[in-house]
Write a protein that holds these residues in place. Sequence first.
Motif, short mmCIF file in Angstrom:
data_model
loop_
_atom_site.label_atom_id
_atom_site.label_comp_id
_atom_site.label_asym_id
_atom_site.label_seq_id
_atom_site.Cartn_x
_atom_site.Cartn_y
_atom_site.Cartn_z
N CYS A 73 -6.03 -10.61 11.63
CA CYS A 73 -6.12 -9.74 10.46
C CYS A 73 -5.56 -10.48 9.25
O CYS A 73 -4.66 -11.32 9.38
CB CYS A 73 -5.35 -8.43 10.67
SG CYS A 73 -5.91 -7.46 12.08
N THR A 115 -10.46 -0.69 12.33
CA THR A 115 -9.52 0.11 11.53
C THR A 115 -8.23 -0.65 11.28
O THR A 115 -7.67 -0.62 10.18
CB THR A 115 -9.21 1.44 12.24
OG1 THR A 115 -10.42 2.14 12.51
CG2 THR A 115 -8.30 2.30 11.39
N MET A 116 -7.75 -1.36 12.30
CA MET A 116 -6.52 -2.14 12.13
C MET A 116 -6.71 -3.24 11.10
O MET A 116 -5.83 -3.49 10.27
CB MET A 116 -6.08 -2.72 13.48
CG MET A 116 -4.81 -3.56 13.40
SD MET A 116 -3.41 -2.66 12.69
CE MET A 116 -3.17 -1.38 13.92
N SER A 118 -8.72 -3.19 8.58
CA SER A 118 -8.77 -2.54 7.27
C SER A 118 -7.39 -2.14 6.78
O SER A 118 -7.04 -2.34 5.61
CB SER A 118 -9.69 -1.32 7.35
OG SER A 118 -9.68 -0.61 6.12
N GLU A 119 -6.58 -1.56 7.67
CA GLU A 119 -5.25 -1.11 7.28
C GLU A 119 -4.31 -2.28 7.00
O GLU A 119 -3.48 -2.22 6.09
CB GLU A 119 -4.65 -0.22 8.37
CG GLU A 119 -5.38 1.11 8.56
CD GLU A 119 -5.33 1.98 7.34
OE1 GLU A 119 -4.30 1.95 6.63
OE2 GLU A 119 -6.31 2.69 7.08
N LYS A 122 -4.31 -3.68 3.50
CA LYS A 122 -3.74 -2.88 2.42
C LYS A 122 -2.26 -3.14 2.18
O LYS A 122 -1.71 -2.67 1.18
CB LYS A 122 -3.93 -1.38 2.74
CG LYS A 122 -5.37 -0.96 2.86
CD LYS A 122 -5.46 0.51 3.23
CE LYS A 122 -6.90 0.97 3.42
NZ LYS A 122 -6.98 2.39 3.83
N THR A 128 4.54 -5.40 7.02
CA THR A 128 3.80 -5.09 8.25
C THR A 128 4.73 -4.64 9.37
O THR A 128 4.38 -3.75 10.16
CB THR A 128 2.99 -6.31 8.71
OG1 THR A 128 3.87 -7.44 8.86
CG2 THR A 128 1.92 -6.64 7.70
N GLU A 131 5.93 -1.05 8.54
CA GLU A 131 4.91 0.00 8.47
C GLU A 131 4.16 0.18 9.79
O GLU A 131 3.00 0.60 9.79
CB GLU A 131 3.93 -0.32 7.34
CG GLU A 131 4.55 -0.43 5.97
CD GLU A 131 5.10 0.90 5.48
OE1 GLU A 131 4.58 1.93 5.94
OE2 GLU A 131 6.03 0.90 4.67
N THR A 134 3.06 3.81 10.23
CA THR A 134 1.96 4.16 9.34
C THR A 134 0.64 3.59 9.84
O THR A 134 -0.39 4.27 9.82
CB THR A 134 2.26 3.65 7.92
OG1 THR A 134 3.51 4.18 7.48
CG2 THR A 134 1.17 4.07 6.96
N LEU A 135 0.67 2.34 10.30
CA LEU A 135 -0.55 1.71 10.83
C LEU A 135 -1.05 2.46 12.08
O LEU A 135 -2.25 2.70 12.23
CB LEU A 135 -0.28 0.25 11.15
CG LEU A 135 0.00 -0.67 9.96
CD1 LEU A 135 0.44 -2.05 10.45
CD2 LEU A 135 -1.23 -0.80 9.07
N ALA A 138 -2.69 5.69 11.09
CA ALA A 138 -3.98 5.48 10.43
C ALA A 138 -5.08 5.21 11.45
O ALA A 138 -6.21 5.72 11.32
CB ALA A 138 -3.87 4.32 9.44
N VAL A 139 -4.78 4.44 12.48
CA VAL A 139 -5.78 4.16 13.52
C VAL A 139 -6.14 5.44 14.27
O VAL A 139 -7.32 5.71 14.55
CB VAL A 139 -5.25 3.08 14.48
CG1 VAL A 139 -6.19 2.91 15.67
CG2 VAL A 139 -5.09 1.75 13.75
#
Length: 305
Positions: A73, A115-116, A118-119, A122, A128, A131, A134-135, A138-139
């Motif tokens: 990522c 999704t990971m 993409s997150e 951000k 990282t 968060e 939060t990650l 989001a997934v």
Amino acid sequence: MGYVFLTLVILALLIVFMTVKVVPQQTAYVVERLGKFFDVLQPGITFIIPFFDRVAYKHSLKETALDIPEQICITRDNVQVRVDGVIFIQIVDAQKASYGIADYRFAVIQLSQTTMRSEMGKIELDKTFEERTTLNQAVVRAIDEAAIGWGVKVLRYEIKNITPPQSVLNAMEKQMQAEREKRAVILQSEGEKQSAINIAEGQKQKVVLESEGVRLRQINEAAGEAEAIKSIADATAESIRKVAAAINDEGGMDAVQLRVAEQLVDQFGNLARTNNTLILPANFGDLASIISTAMTVVKHQDKKA
């Protein structure tokens, strides 16, 4: 005849096995009749029509953990990191899990990875590790929205490892070392500052105590001198009172005249020994007259007293 009977028995047993289905707990069997969805068998003993019905899918309704393979990522500050994780899912609708998607496991894994990525794009690398929660959330939200038609519920997602490049790890190690050295220098300076403050406070207290001691000593000395002066004055006054009392007694004046005459002679004798020139009063030959004059002064002072 025996072969026919044996064949019929075997066929009957086969039909029974095909008709009776025992569904285990937390398991769902999807039955198709003539190639079309018919029913979902619940746990327990159920019956189907042989040759018309068949169990097309068997699903476990237990919570299942799927390993998410490691992927690369790119963070917001353009740093490549390797991320892997694990996702926990559960089938809530066996029919949708069978016909809503070809392979819900593969779909969940692929959607988790995208999704990971993409997150992670951000946030910056330094955040990282902070968060993670939060990650993960989001997934879960992203897969839940897409998996509505799959009959699958995403329970939670957990990041297992976030691995930056070795160069970034070395830079982070140097940064941590610099931070530790900074804290050490700050602690040392704070200690030196506190030590200097303590020394200054000690010197201040020392000066205050010394000045207090000097003040107390001066007070004591002054009190002692005052007491001494008072004692001397009392003694002088007492001696004067005794002399005055002695003068008033019988023969006191005669003693005073004799004492005045002696002192007069002594003083003139001292002048004669210390100076080459001796100045005498005109009536020095009349010693009685001089003594009488001195006694007049004494009596005059006694009356004033």
